[in-house]
Design an enzyme around this catalytic site. Structure first.
Site, PDB file in Angstrom:
ATOM      1  N   ASP A   1     -42.435 -17.805 106.019  1.00  0.00           N
ATOM      2  CA  ASP A   1     -41.649 -18.097 107.223  1.00  0.00           C
ATOM      3  C   ASP A   1     -40.167 -17.786 107.012  1.00  0.00           C
ATOM      4  O   ASP A   1     -39.467 -17.380 107.945  1.00  0.00           O
ATOM      5  CB  ASP A   1     -41.781 -19.573 107.615  1.00  0.00           C
ATOM      6  CG  ASP A   1     -43.151 -19.927 108.184  1.00  0.00           C
ATOM      7  OD1 ASP A   1     -43.856 -19.011 108.636  1.00  0.00           O
ATOM      8  OD2 ASP A   1     -43.490 -21.121 108.174  1.00  0.00           O
TER       9      ASP A   1
ATOM     10  N   HIS B   1     -49.620 -17.671 102.714  1.00  0.00           N
ATOM     11  CA  HIS B   1     -48.576 -18.110 103.645  1.00  0.00           C
ATOM     12  C   HIS B   1     -47.450 -18.836 102.917  1.00  0.00           C
ATOM     13  O   HIS B   1     -46.275 -18.665 103.252  1.00  0.00           O
ATOM     14  CB  HIS B   1     -49.176 -19.014 104.731  1.00  0.00           C
ATOM     15  CG  HIS B   1     -48.263 -19.194 105.894  1.00  0.00           C
ATOM     16  ND1 HIS B   1     -47.975 -18.174 106.770  1.00  0.00           N
ATOM     17  CD2 HIS B   1     -47.535 -20.260 106.322  1.00  0.00           C
ATOM     18  CE1 HIS B   1     -47.128 -18.602 107.694  1.00  0.00           C
ATOM     19  NE2 HIS B   1     -46.841 -19.872 107.435  1.00  0.00           N
TER      20      HIS B   1
ATOM     21  N   TYR C   1     -50.007 -23.132  99.869  1.00  0.00           N
ATOM     22  CA  TYR C   1     -51.166 -22.845 100.720  1.00  0.00           C
ATOM     23  C   TYR C   1     -51.985 -21.756 100.040  1.00  0.00           C
ATOM     24  O   TYR C   1     -52.015 -20.604 100.460  1.00  0.00           O
ATOM     25  CB  TYR C   1     -50.728 -22.422 102.122  1.00  0.00           C
ATOM     26  CG  TYR C   1     -50.062 -23.522 102.929  1.00  0.00           C
ATOM     27  CD1 TYR C   1     -50.250 -24.870 102.607  1.00  0.00           C
ATOM     28  CD2 TYR C   1     -49.250 -23.222 104.016  1.00  0.00           C
ATOM     29  CE1 TYR C   1     -49.636 -25.873 103.336  1.00  0.00           C
ATOM     30  CE2 TYR C   1     -48.642 -24.231 104.761  1.00  0.00           C
ATOM     31  CZ  TYR C   1     -48.833 -25.553 104.410  1.00  0.00           C
ATOM     32  OH  TYR C   1     -48.234 -26.557 105.146  1.00  0.00           O
TER      33      TYR C   1
ATOM     34  N   ASP D   1     -49.457 -16.416 111.695  1.00  0.00           N
ATOM     35  CA  ASP D   1     -48.012 -16.631 111.785  1.00  0.00           C
ATOM     36  C   ASP D   1     -47.261 -15.708 110.827  1.00  0.00           C
ATOM     37  O   ASP D   1     -46.222 -15.134 111.150  1.00  0.00           O
ATOM     38  CB  ASP D   1     -47.647 -18.077 111.434  1.00  0.00           C
ATOM     39  CG  ASP D   1     -48.562 -19.131 112.039  1.00  0.00           C
ATOM     40  OD1 ASP D   1     -49.788 -18.912 112.061  1.00  0.00           O
ATOM     41  OD2 ASP D   1     -48.055 -20.179 112.458  1.00  0.00           O
TER      42      ASP D   1
ATOM     43  N   TRP E   1     -48.035 -14.471 117.605  1.00  0.00           N
ATOM     44  CA  TRP E   1     -47.297 -13.979 116.438  1.00  0.00           C
ATOM     45  C   TRP E   1     -47.855 -12.624 116.003  1.00  0.00           C
ATOM     46  O   TRP E   1     -47.092 -11.695 115.693  1.00  0.00           O
ATOM     47  CB  TRP E   1     -47.414 -14.958 115.269  1.00  0.00           C
ATOM     48  CG  TRP E   1     -46.693 -16.266 115.346  1.00  0.00           C
ATOM     49  CD1 TRP E   1     -47.234 -17.507 115.136  1.00  0.00           C
ATOM     50  CD2 TRP E   1     -45.282 -16.501 115.579  1.00  0.00           C
ATOM     51  NE1 TRP E   1     -46.267 -18.479 115.241  1.00  0.00           N
ATOM     52  CE2 TRP E   1     -45.061 -17.895 115.510  1.00  0.00           C
ATOM     53  CE3 TRP E   1     -44.208 -15.658 115.853  1.00  0.00           C
ATOM     54  CZ2 TRP E   1     -43.813 -18.470 115.697  1.00  0.00           C
ATOM     55  CZ3 TRP E   1     -42.954 -16.222 116.040  1.00  0.00           C
ATOM     56  CH2 TRP E   1     -42.758 -17.617 115.962  1.00  0.00           C
TER      57      TRP E   1
END
Length: 400
Positions: free
Chosen positions: A110, A154, A158, A165, A239
């Protein structure tokens, strides 16, 4: 006579209401893209505040909204948008090029997203701080933990998991880096991520993609045979759709990746259009379960799909027929999810957040997705709304 005038006036107001229902216009600029951007800046004097924060933080929602500001700046030429973007970068990147609040060791994909802003800033200023930060984020992806086939986890914690995403957070950055700096490894790796996600997350019967895939099949949400999570979350597919249309911008026309990703985008567009709600022309939080108790028409996914479809047509990636779904979806957003109040534009019905694992309640069930918090003006809806508006304006539709 007075009574007659009263009823005539009342009739006129009723007729005006009927004729103008769903025909509202942004009050200041005449364009929804700028009206929303101006509202964002009014509500958030500092760009780091966009995600309801009380302190500066390097995170993906800010990058999402500010990337839409970058596109708006390039179209409008208005320096206030550029200055707003730069203020965020300068708040979070110190004199040595260190990204404040960013933690490399978490390998959180992210955190790559806001790095997209640095390409244009570096091109404009040649400030070495931006280049250092860009290279830091590229380094993360070089060493990002991967599945056995090279798919990015991710996050480090994880394990063995790919989420849709992450397609948007990391892949367009990687491909833009490849184009700007001639990094062919980055290009091949970026294309590979999007191909792997379709391979493991697409349902061949519906064409829809599930939210996440666990290669180890260890997670509580993972199907014991496929490793897929059990439901189709609207924003997760959003996304992925945005990742595809943005990634294609940075792949040479004669590269095999153009054929691969256009094929994926075409298949995805067909599924998106098939599951567009026939009445509202929007999309549900859990896409393939319309009308079920608790499900609702969700703003961020709807904006993302409109953006992907409209840009796909505008760029020639999709057939012109896909624009009809985008136009209807955009009008649905304006009519049902946008409010103009006290000179500001507001976007309602945005799912605040949803993920898989990390906490026991994030189990990927239908009940989990429909019970997550719903917000107004959440940046995960605001950014895609501005992007969608720009593409619709480019296509000649203003959302009247």
């Amino acid at each position: 006579m007075m009574k007659y005038r009263y009823f005539l006036c009342l009739f006129g107001l009723m007729l005006l209401s009927i004729l103008t229902k769903g025909q509202s216009r942004p009050s200041s600029t005449g364009k929804w893209s700028e009206a929303m951007a101006q509202s964002v800046m009014k509500r958030n004097p500092s760009a780091w505040m966009i995600d309801f924060m009380d302190r500066p933080v390097w995170s993906y929602p800010q990058g999402l909204v500010l990337l839409s500001f970058e596109k708006l700046y390039l179209v409008s030429g208005k320096k206030e948008y550029y200055d707003y973007i730069k203020s965020y970068a300068d708040e979070l990147i110190d004199e040595q090029g260190t990204i404040l609040t960013y933690k490399y060791e978490t390998y959180n994909i992210d955190m790559i997203n806001s790095g997209k802003l640095l390409f244009h800033l570096y091109a404009e200023t040649k400030d070495p701080r931006y280049l250092t930060a860009l290279n830091t984020l590229r380094k993360q992806l070089k060493f990002q933990p991967k599945t056995s086939e090279g798919g990015f986890w991710h996050k480090l914690r994880y394990t063995h998991q790919m989420w849709l995403d992450g397609a948007y957070m990391g892949t367009p950055f990687l491909l833009q880096y490849a184009e700007v700096f001639g990094d062919n490894t980055a290009r091949e790796q970026g294309i590979h991520q999007l191909v792997l996600m379709e391979k493991y997350l697409r349902d061949p019967h519906t064409g829809l993609l599930y939210h996440g895939w666990d290669e180890s099949k260890f997670q509580q949400w993972a199907d014991p045979k496929t490793g897929r999570s059990p439901n189709v979350w609207g924003r997760a597919m959003g996304w992925y759709a945005m990742a595809l249309v943005d990634a294609l911008d940075y792949i040479p026309e004669d590269h095999y990746g153009q054929v691969q990703l256009r094929g994926i985008l075409e298949r995805l567009a067909q599924a998106i259009i098939r599951y567009q709600d026939p009445k509202s022309k929007l999309w549900y939080q859990v896409i393939d379960r319309p009308g079920e108790q608790g499900n609702y028409l969700e703003a961020s996914a709807s904006c993302m799909f409109v953006y992907a479809l409209a840009k796909g047509v505008n760029k020639g990636y999709l057939k012109p027929s896909a624009l009809t779904a985008a136009q209807e979806g955009y009008q649905g957003i304006i009519d049902q999810l946008i409010r103009e109040e006290a000179g500001e534009i507001h976007l309602d019905q945005v799912c605040a957040v949803a993920g898989l694992g990390g906490d026991p309640y994030r189990d990927g069930t239908y009940e989990y997705y429909i019970n997550e918090k719903i917000k107004t003006n959440d940046p995960k809806g605001i950014g895609p709304f501005i992007l969608a508006s720009l593409e619709m304006e480019k296509a000649g539709m203003s959302g009247d």
